[in-house]
Design a protein around this motif. Structure first.
Motif, PDB file in Angstrom:
ATOM      1  N   ALA A   1      66.805  57.324  21.232  1.00  0.00           N
ATOM      2  CA  ALA A   1      65.975  56.219  20.494  1.00  0.00           C
ATOM      3  C   ALA A   1      66.674  55.308  19.578  1.00  0.00           C
ATOM      4  O   ALA A   1      66.262  54.449  19.183  1.00  0.00           O
TER       5      ALA A   1
ATOM      6  N   ALA B   1      58.749  55.847  17.931  1.00  0.00           N
ATOM      7  CA  ALA B   1      59.442  55.914  19.370  1.00  0.00           C
ATOM      8  C   ALA B   1      59.155  56.921  19.964  1.00  0.00           C
ATOM      9  O   ALA B   1      58.931  58.003  19.670  1.00  0.00           O
TER      10      ALA B   1
ATOM     11  N   ALA C   1      60.849  59.174  23.441  1.00  0.00           N
ATOM     12  CA  ALA C   1      62.006  59.289  24.395  1.00  0.00           C
ATOM     13  C   ALA C   1      61.603  60.094  25.330  1.00  0.00           C
ATOM     14  O   ALA C   1      60.977  61.318  25.090  1.00  0.00           O
TER      15      ALA C   1
ATOM     16  N   TYR D   1      63.358  55.051  26.398  1.00  0.00           N
ATOM     17  CA  TYR D   1      62.738  55.185  25.077  1.00  0.00           C
ATOM     18  C   TYR D   1      62.007  53.976  24.947  1.00  0.00           C
ATOM     19  O   TYR D   1      62.242  53.048  25.635  1.00  0.00           O
TER      20      TYR D   1
END
Length: 241
Positions: free
Chosen positions: A119, A188, A190, A200
């Protein structure tokens, strides 16, 4: 009499340490969850393999102990790092009455680190890792930890954000965290770290609560300084530039 507890990293051979490969090579018996065994099948070809399904962790550790007591070197396999939501602590517990059995934990790359690299650099400052699985920890305890970590402005890394039986847990977690963090906090996810389909996605905290996640997703919720730089999630350490 020896048991290796081996962290195999996120799944890709390139992310497995040489020490982990050596331990697997030395072990006569490999014990682990079937999905993780499949990830290392090329390394353990020809060895005795004892695999089982999820929720049978205690049984696997007892099997490894029985092998060790019989004079055979066993390796218990964990994804990521064996000491982070892995099998290391359980192996020690199961072997508590057998100090004659040597236990060696082989560290691996946990999802907080491998997912962060996918990310960007979201854990560049203080962070907390919290699992949303309530199989072994009550939701009340999880909720308390989420709120306290959010109040302290930690970057929060979430393991096990959702599953078929826990489809709404990430949303509930985001709602707890939103009591202390801005709805615009940068986050974020992943996905499939170190495996086919690795990717991501960037979200705000408000968007994150409705994101689709599963057990192969690691979630990063930023602190008040976290921002997106060139499409990647970054938490500054505080250096002058």
């Amino acid at each position: 009499m020896k048991i290796y507890v081996v962290g195999i990293g996120p799944g890709d051979r390139a992310d497995m340490t040489p020490r982990a490969v050596d331990a697997l090579s030395e072990a006569e018996v490999i014990v682990g969850y079937g999905t993780y065994i499949e990830l290392i099948k090329d390394i353990i070809d020809g060895k005795e393999i004892i695999s089982s399904t999820m929720t049978r962790e205690t049984e696997r550790c007892r099997t490894a102990l029985e092998c060790a007591l019989a004079g055979r070197c066993a390796a218990v396999v964990s994804s990521g790092d064996a000491g982070v939501y892995g099998m290391a602590s359980l192996v020690y517990e199961i072997c508590a009455g057998h100090p004659e059995v040597e236990i060696e934990v082989i560290p691996g790359i946990t999802a907080a680190c491998s997912g962060a690299a996918v990310a960007g650099a979201p854990i560049g400052h203080d962070f907390a890792v919290i699992s949303l699985s309530d199989r072994l920890t009550s939701w009340e305890v999880i909720e308390k930890r989420l709120r306290l970590a959010a109040e302290a402005d930690f970057v929060i890394c979430l393991y096990n954000p959702s599953s078929k039986k826990r489809s709404g847990y990430l949303k509930r977690a985001c709602e707890c965290i939103a009591e202390y963090k801005s709805a615009e906090t940068q986050c974020a996810c992943a996905v499939n770290i170190g495996r086919n389909g690795e990717r991501y996605e960037i979200y705000t905290l408000d968007e994150l609560k409705d994101a689709h996640t599963d057990m192969f997703t690691t979630v990063f919720i930023g602190n008040s300084e976290t921002r997106v730089i060139n499409g990647r999630l970054v938490t500054p350490r505080g250096y002058r530039i």
